[in-house]
Design an enzyme around this catalytic site. Structure first.
Site, PDB file in Angstrom:
ATOM      1  N   GLU A  59       0.832  -1.196   0.000  1.00 17.62           N
ATOM      2  CA  GLU A  59       0.000   0.000   0.000  1.00 17.62           C
ATOM      3  C   GLU A  59       0.872   1.252   0.000  1.00 17.62           C
ATOM      4  O   GLU A  59       2.025   1.239   0.436  1.00 17.62           O
ATOM      5  CB  GLU A  59      -0.934   0.003   1.214  1.00 17.62           C
ATOM      6  CG  GLU A  59      -1.924  -1.156   1.249  1.00 17.62           C
ATOM      7  CD  GLU A  59      -2.826  -1.192   0.027  1.00 17.62           C
ATOM      8  OE1 GLU A  59      -3.200  -0.114  -0.484  1.00 17.62           O
ATOM      9  OE2 GLU A  59      -3.154  -2.305  -0.434  1.00 17.62           O
ATOM     10  N   ASN A 104      -2.698  -1.967  -8.131  1.00 15.06           N
ATOM     11  CA  ASN A 104      -3.751  -2.944  -7.868  1.00 15.06           C
ATOM     12  C   ASN A 104      -5.129  -2.309  -8.045  1.00 15.06           C
ATOM     13  O   ASN A 104      -5.386  -1.214  -7.552  1.00 15.06           O
ATOM     14  CB  ASN A 104      -3.596  -3.463  -6.436  1.00 15.06           C
ATOM     15  CG  ASN A 104      -4.724  -4.392  -6.030  1.00 15.06           C
ATOM     16  OD1 ASN A 104      -5.111  -5.265  -6.795  1.00 15.06           O
ATOM     17  ND2 ASN A 104      -5.238  -4.205  -4.823  1.00 15.06           N
ATOM     18  N   HIS A 127     -51.225  22.033 -33.077  1.00 13.98           N
ATOM     19  CA  HIS A 127     -50.892  22.912 -31.962  1.00 13.98           C
ATOM     20  C   HIS A 127     -51.978  22.946 -30.894  1.00 13.98           C
ATOM     21  O   HIS A 127     -53.165  22.832 -31.180  1.00 13.98           O
ATOM     22  CB  HIS A 127     -50.624  24.357 -32.425  1.00 13.98           C
ATOM     23  CG  HIS A 127     -51.275  24.731 -33.702  1.00 13.98           C
ATOM     24  ND1 HIS A 127     -50.578  25.268 -34.769  1.00 13.98           N
ATOM     25  CD2 HIS A 127     -52.560  24.630 -34.129  1.00 13.98           C
ATOM     26  CE1 HIS A 127     -51.411  25.480 -35.773  1.00 13.98           C
ATOM     27  NE2 HIS A 127     -52.613  25.109 -35.410  1.00 13.98           N
ATOM     28  N   TYR A 175     -55.120  18.505 -26.675  1.00 16.57           N
ATOM     29  CA  TYR A 175     -54.991  17.329 -25.819  1.00 16.57           C
ATOM     30  C   TYR A 175     -55.834  16.207 -26.392  1.00 16.57           C
ATOM     31  O   TYR A 175     -57.048  16.355 -26.584  1.00 16.57           O
ATOM     32  CB  TYR A 175     -55.443  17.606 -24.380  1.00 16.57           C
ATOM     33  CG  TYR A 175     -55.453  16.343 -23.544  1.00 16.57           C
ATOM     34  CD1 TYR A 175     -54.260  15.694 -23.231  1.00 16.57           C
ATOM     35  CD2 TYR A 175     -56.647  15.772 -23.122  1.00 16.57           C
ATOM     36  CE1 TYR A 175     -54.254  14.517 -22.496  1.00 16.57           C
ATOM     37  CE2 TYR A 175     -56.657  14.593 -22.382  1.00 16.57           C
ATOM     38  CZ  TYR A 175     -55.464  13.973 -22.078  1.00 16.57           C
ATOM     39  OH  TYR A 175     -55.461  12.806 -21.364  1.00 16.57           O
ATOM     40  N   ALA A 189     -56.395  23.788 -33.700  1.00 18.43           N
ATOM     41  CA  ALA A 189     -55.748  24.315 -32.502  1.00 18.43           C
ATOM     42  C   ALA A 189     -56.738  24.432 -31.349  1.00 18.43           C
ATOM     43  O   ALA A 189     -57.875  24.855 -31.527  1.00 18.43           O
ATOM     44  CB  ALA A 189     -55.136  25.679 -32.802  1.00 18.43           C
ATOM     45  N   TYR A 230     -62.403  12.328 -19.169  1.00 15.16           N
ATOM     46  CA  TYR A 230     -62.458  11.910 -17.761  1.00 15.16           C
ATOM     47  C   TYR A 230     -63.604  12.615 -17.053  1.00 15.16           C
ATOM     48  O   TYR A 230     -63.697  13.846 -17.066  1.00 15.16           O
ATOM     49  CB  TYR A 230     -61.120  12.257 -17.093  1.00 15.16           C
ATOM     50  CG  TYR A 230     -60.973  11.795 -15.667  1.00 15.16           C
ATOM     51  CD1 TYR A 230     -61.243  10.484 -15.293  1.00 15.16           C
ATOM     52  CD2 TYR A 230     -60.526  12.681 -14.686  1.00 15.16           C
ATOM     53  CE1 TYR A 230     -61.088  10.064 -13.972  1.00 15.16           C
ATOM     54  CE2 TYR A 230     -60.357  12.267 -13.369  1.00 15.16           C
ATOM     55  CZ  TYR A 230     -60.644  10.961 -13.016  1.00 15.16           C
ATOM     56  OH  TYR A 230     -60.486  10.551 -11.717  1.00 15.16           O
ATOM     57  N   ALA A 280     -65.635  25.473 -35.369  1.00 16.16           N
ATOM     58  CA  ALA A 280     -64.770  26.010 -34.322  1.00 16.16           C
ATOM     59  C   ALA A 280     -65.577  26.422 -33.101  1.00 16.16           C
ATOM     60  O   ALA A 280     -66.686  26.936 -33.212  1.00 16.16           O
ATOM     61  CB  ALA A 280     -63.979  27.199 -34.860  1.00 16.16           C
TER      62      ALA A 280
END
Length: 456
Positions: A152, A167, A361, A364, A378, A385, A421
């Site tokens: 060592e 080592n 654009h 979701y 867009a 949900y 729209a």
């Protein structure tokens, strides 16, 4: 001859200043010890012994495998003491490789070199040659170049300090000899610890020819005792992966700003820009372009697809010739068919966009099936949900969804149907129908804006 791998993973890692056991700190988003286990498994050993101590419960929760045998080291009394705990598990006529759980960059090829070099002897050491060996134990050889021991740094004389072969701690030994040497270890030293390296001198005194091998790169045997060294290992592994990808024909705009935290498979002529992060299993087809600052996790990207800047893709399938982003998010279960387009600030989850369809654009799409060549305007939102359950939205081939529309699921929009729209659609729209669902516009002549009341 059978092969056993012993992995030392009992250290606390005080210098990490963490409640997490040292070997569970991550490199490329995977615990260091898991890298070591994976490399050990590549050798197809007959047994793997994992020696644990500090944080044993955490270690067992994080690391799984029916091929692992857990061995407890209740007191940490040195590396020799750690390996002594394996004595009851050793079988006659085995080769035993000893590895360290905080040395994650070691490669299969280096271990194969060590196994090969020691095939005809009872002990083999993995050493390395350093221009600056300070801090390492030196490999002492006699005039015949035979290894006689390891000294060592603190115990070395001036002549020994000049030795630059050091080592690494990694070794391979015959099980019968190893057991005998381990039983002879003494803690008669300043630290009162049992040093595994003492077996080297024992072997030399028995006249055993001690084999040595060296890694291809010194970084392979570097460990991490603190956060700085952990960061160094991270960058070294990323650089290794970057070099492998470029050798395979991938263009990395800046290899120093590339991160792969899993497995990345890439086709021909792929281009990856800066700060892209790949996690889990990712497959990129031919001629794929990944722009800056993208995160892609457990996903498949088809040929000729462009992932534009700052997009986040997880557990998704993107087919050929698609365009995604910038600033798009594909969540688990998102799927794009050939030539589909998802633009900026579009989010998809558990949804499919058919061939040639576009959501360019501010959209979701959740639990939604979109046919071919449809256009999603867009601001379109699929309201999937109700606070308790999720419901499906279906949009047929060639449908046109006007901007700022809300599609309240469950609902179906037929083939070539049009939604005006600003509509809130709650009932099915038949093929080729126009659906408009919004308040009637009212214009009031002579209306004046409210005036400010002074003094109030």
């Amino acid at each position: 001859m059978k092969l056993r791998v012993v992995i030392l993973a009992a250290g606390k890692g005080t210098r990490m200043r963490s409640e997490l056991p040292k070997v569970l700190h991550k490199v490329a988003n995977k615990p260091m010890v898991e890298h070591v286990i994976d490399t050990a498994r590549s050798l197809k050993p007959d047994a793997i012994n994992l020696i644990y101590g500090h944080g044993g419960d955490q270690l067992k929760q994080a690391i799984a495998g029916d091929d692992l045998t857990w061995v407890e080291q209740r007191e940490q009394l040195g590396t020799g003491h750690a390996v002594q705990q394996v004595i009851p598990h050793l079988k006659s006529s085995e080769k035993v490789i000893i590895l360290y759980g905080d040395v994650p960059l070691l490669t299969e090829s280096t271990l194969i070199k060590l196994v090969t070099a020691s095939a005809n002897t009872s002990l083999g050491l993995l050493t390395m040659t350093l221009a600056e060996p300070t801090g390492y134990g030196r490999i002492v050889r006699n005039e015949r170049r035979s290894v006689t021991g390891i000294v060592e740094q603190k115990d070395a004389n001036a002549q020994q300090l000049a030795i630059n072969e050091v080592n690494t701690g990694i070794m391979i030994a015959d099980s019968d000899k190893l057991k005998s040497w381990l039983e002879q270890l003494s803690n008669d030293n300043a630290q009162k610890e049992y040093y595994l390296t003492d077996i080297v001198a024992m072997a030399a005194r028995e006249g055993i020819n001690i084999a040595t091998a060296q890694p291809d790169n010194a970084q392979e045997v570097e460990g991490a005792n603190n956060r700085q060294q952990l960061a160094s290992l991270e960058r070294a592994l990323q650089q290794r992966q970057a070099e492998e990808l470029m050798t395979q024909g991938v263009t990395l705009i800046d290899p120093a700003r590339f991160d792969c935290r899993g497995k990345l498979s890439a086709g021909s002529d792929v281009t990856i820009d800066i700060n892209a992060v790949f996690e889990g299993n990712v497959v990129l087809g031919d001629r794929v372009v990944i722009e800056p600052n993208c995160v892609i996790r457990n996903s498949v990207i088809g040929d000729d697809t462009v992932i534009r800047a700052n997009s986040h893709i997880e557990d998704a399938k993107v087919a050929k010739g698609c365009k995604v982003g910038p600033f798009a998010r594909l969540r688990p279960g998102a799927e794009l068919a050939d030539e589909a387009q998802v633009g900026n600030f579009v989010e998809m989850k558990k949804s499919r966009l058919g061939k040639g369809s576009k959501a360019s654009h501010l959209t979701y799409l959740g639990d939604t099936q979109v046919g071919e060549y449809a256009n999603i305007g867009a601001g379109t939102i699929t309201c999937n949900y109700d606070g308790v359950n999720k419901a499906l939205t279906e949009i047929g081939d060639g449908a046109f969804i006007g901007s700022n529309s809300s599609l309240v699921a469950p609902v179906a929009i037929g083939k070539n149907a049009t939604v005006g729209a600003g509509s809130v659609i709650t009932r099915a729209v038949a093929d080729e129908e126009l659906a408009v669902a919004r308040g009637k516009q009212r214009n009031i002549s002579g209306w004046q804006r409210p005036q400010s009341k002074k003094g109030t």
